[in-house]
Design an enzyme around this catalytic site. Sequence first.
Site, PDB file in Angstrom:
ATOM      1  N   ASP A   1      -0.728 -30.853  62.560  1.00 33.93           N
ATOM      2  CA  ASP A   1       0.719 -30.986  62.402  1.00 33.93           C
ATOM      3  C   ASP A   1       1.291 -29.580  62.155  1.00 33.93           C
ATOM      4  O   ASP A   1       1.439 -28.793  63.082  1.00 33.93           O
ATOM      5  CB  ASP A   1       0.955 -31.968  61.247  1.00 33.93           C
ATOM      6  CG  ASP A   1       2.402 -32.330  61.035  1.00 33.93           C
ATOM      7  OD1 ASP A   1       3.193 -32.195  61.955  1.00 33.93           O
ATOM      8  OD2 ASP A   1       2.744 -32.759  59.909  1.00 33.93           O
TER       9      ASP A   1
ATOM     10  N   LYS B   1       0.528 -31.911  67.310  1.00 28.90           N
ATOM     11  CA  LYS B   1       1.995 -31.989  67.154  1.00 28.90           C
ATOM     12  C   LYS B   1       2.509 -30.563  67.218  1.00 28.90           C
ATOM     13  O   LYS B   1       2.932 -29.985  66.201  1.00 28.90           O
ATOM     14  CB  LYS B   1       2.336 -32.584  65.782  1.00 28.90           C
ATOM     15  CG  LYS B   1       2.545 -34.076  65.768  1.00 28.90           C
ATOM     16  CD  LYS B   1       3.199 -34.481  64.438  1.00 28.90           C
ATOM     17  CE  LYS B   1       3.015 -35.927  64.146  1.00 28.90           C
ATOM     18  NZ  LYS B   1       3.441 -36.287  62.777  1.00 28.90           N
TER      19      LYS B   1
ATOM     20  N   ARG C   1      -6.309 -47.541  60.120  1.00 24.53           N
ATOM     21  CA  ARG C   1      -7.294 -46.635  60.722  1.00 24.53           C
ATOM     22  C   ARG C   1      -8.061 -47.339  61.833  1.00 24.53           C
ATOM     23  O   ARG C   1      -8.498 -46.712  62.785  1.00 24.53           O
ATOM     24  CB  ARG C   1      -8.301 -46.160  59.669  1.00 24.53           C
ATOM     25  CG  ARG C   1      -7.714 -45.240  58.607  1.00 24.53           C
ATOM     26  CD  ARG C   1      -8.851 -44.561  57.852  1.00 24.53           C
ATOM     27  NE  ARG C   1      -8.434 -44.009  56.573  1.00 24.53           N
ATOM     28  CZ  ARG C   1      -7.874 -42.815  56.410  1.00 24.53           C
ATOM     29  NH1 ARG C   1      -7.635 -42.059  57.453  1.00 24.53           N
ATOM     30  NH2 ARG C   1      -7.551 -42.385  55.204  1.00 24.53           N
TER      31      ARG C   1
HETATM   32  P1  5GP Z   1      -0.955 -30.188  58.535  1.00 26.89           P
HETATM   33  O1  5GP Z   1      -1.541 -29.333  57.457  1.00 26.89           O
HETATM   34  O2  5GP Z   1      -1.392 -29.777  59.928  1.00 26.89           O
HETATM   35  O3  5GP Z   1       0.535 -30.268  58.435  1.00 26.89           O
HETATM   36  O4  5GP Z   1      -1.425 -31.648  58.216  1.00 26.89           O
HETATM   37  C1  5GP Z   1      -2.426 -32.281  58.859  1.00 26.89           C
HETATM   38  C2  5GP Z   1      -2.713 -33.598  58.162  1.00 26.89           C
HETATM   39  O5  5GP Z   1      -1.526 -34.359  57.894  1.00 26.89           O
HETATM   40  C3  5GP Z   1      -3.533 -34.463  59.093  1.00 26.89           C
HETATM   41  O6  5GP Z   1      -4.914 -34.217  58.958  1.00 26.89           O
HETATM   42  C4  5GP Z   1      -3.122 -35.855  58.672  1.00 26.89           C
HETATM   43  O7  5GP Z   1      -3.907 -36.264  57.579  1.00 26.89           O
HETATM   44  C5  5GP Z   1      -1.696 -35.721  58.196  1.00 26.89           C
HETATM   45  N1  5GP Z   1      -0.725 -36.095  59.247  1.00 26.89           N
HETATM   46  C6  5GP Z   1       0.097 -35.267  59.926  1.00 26.89           C
HETATM   47  N2  5GP Z   1       0.848 -35.955  60.803  1.00 26.89           N
HETATM   48  C7  5GP Z   1       0.482 -37.264  60.665  1.00 26.89           C
HETATM   49  C8  5GP Z   1       0.917 -38.475  61.331  1.00 26.89           C
HETATM   50  O8  5GP Z   1       1.781 -38.524  62.218  1.00 26.89           O
HETATM   51  N3  5GP Z   1       0.297 -39.628  60.938  1.00 26.89           N
HETATM   52  C9  5GP Z   1      -0.660 -39.654  59.965  1.00 26.89           C
HETATM   53  N4  5GP Z   1      -1.191 -40.853  59.662  1.00 26.89           N
HETATM   54  N5  5GP Z   1      -1.073 -38.531  59.305  1.00 26.89           N
HETATM   55  C10 5GP Z   1      -0.513 -37.348  59.686  1.00 26.89           C
END
Ligand code: 5GP
Length: 194
Positions: free
Chosen positions: A99, A127, A161
């Site tokens: 993300d 994303k 999940r």
């Molecule tokens: P980042 O540090 O890249 O912002 O966060 C990554 C983590 O956020 C992912 O491993 C996941 O656990 C959670 N996450 C980010 N977007 C989503 C989403 O659309 N759905 C879900 N279920 N978890 C997400």
Amino acid sequence: MQEQVTVLYTAGDIRDRVRALGAGITREYAGRQPVLISVLKGGAMFHADLLRAIDLHASVDFMSISAYGEGSSGVVRIMKDLDRDIGGRDVIVVEDIVDTGLTLTYLLSALRARDPASLEVCALLDKSVRRITPIDIRYRGFDCPDQFVLGYGLDFDEIYRNLPFIVAVKDVGALSRNPAAFVSLLGPDGNAYR
Ligand code: 5GP
């Protein structure tokens, strides 16, 4: 149900993409023995399927991390560390979704400090529009829209999940008020996407 979630990737879409990623890794790591690191829990399902799509002498290891506090600094605590040393190994970190990239940036720097021979990322969902820290994702399943997604390892409050497909939630507020709002997808409502 249809008006509250959108099916982004059916089980068939995911199967095809995972096979293609596995074939790419098989080709590019020919003659090597990569170790595929799964970041629990969300990445476990993708990890298991990807592993079966790789036709090499590959090994696996698992890591579990959790964010410190509420913020989104990306600083994480390692709850379960790898069983084996990755020094001199070809490492592929297998993630469910990237993300902002903050979590993975932190994790990669911790792994890089252990001197692997190589370190690459394989993420099912990217994303990319949300990215804050640039990350080189060597193997990417799908470029995911900026929506909250569920299924194939991705949860809300530990639910969903085990959906074999991935949906985007239109009203995340509804999910917060009732985390089990879409459980009917796990029954006949979801059969068309299996
Ligand atoms: P980042 O540090 O890249 O912002 O966060 C990554 C983590 O956020 C992912 O491993 C996941 O656990 C959670 N996450 C980010 N977007 C989503 C989403 O659309 N759905 C879900 N279920 N978890 C997400």
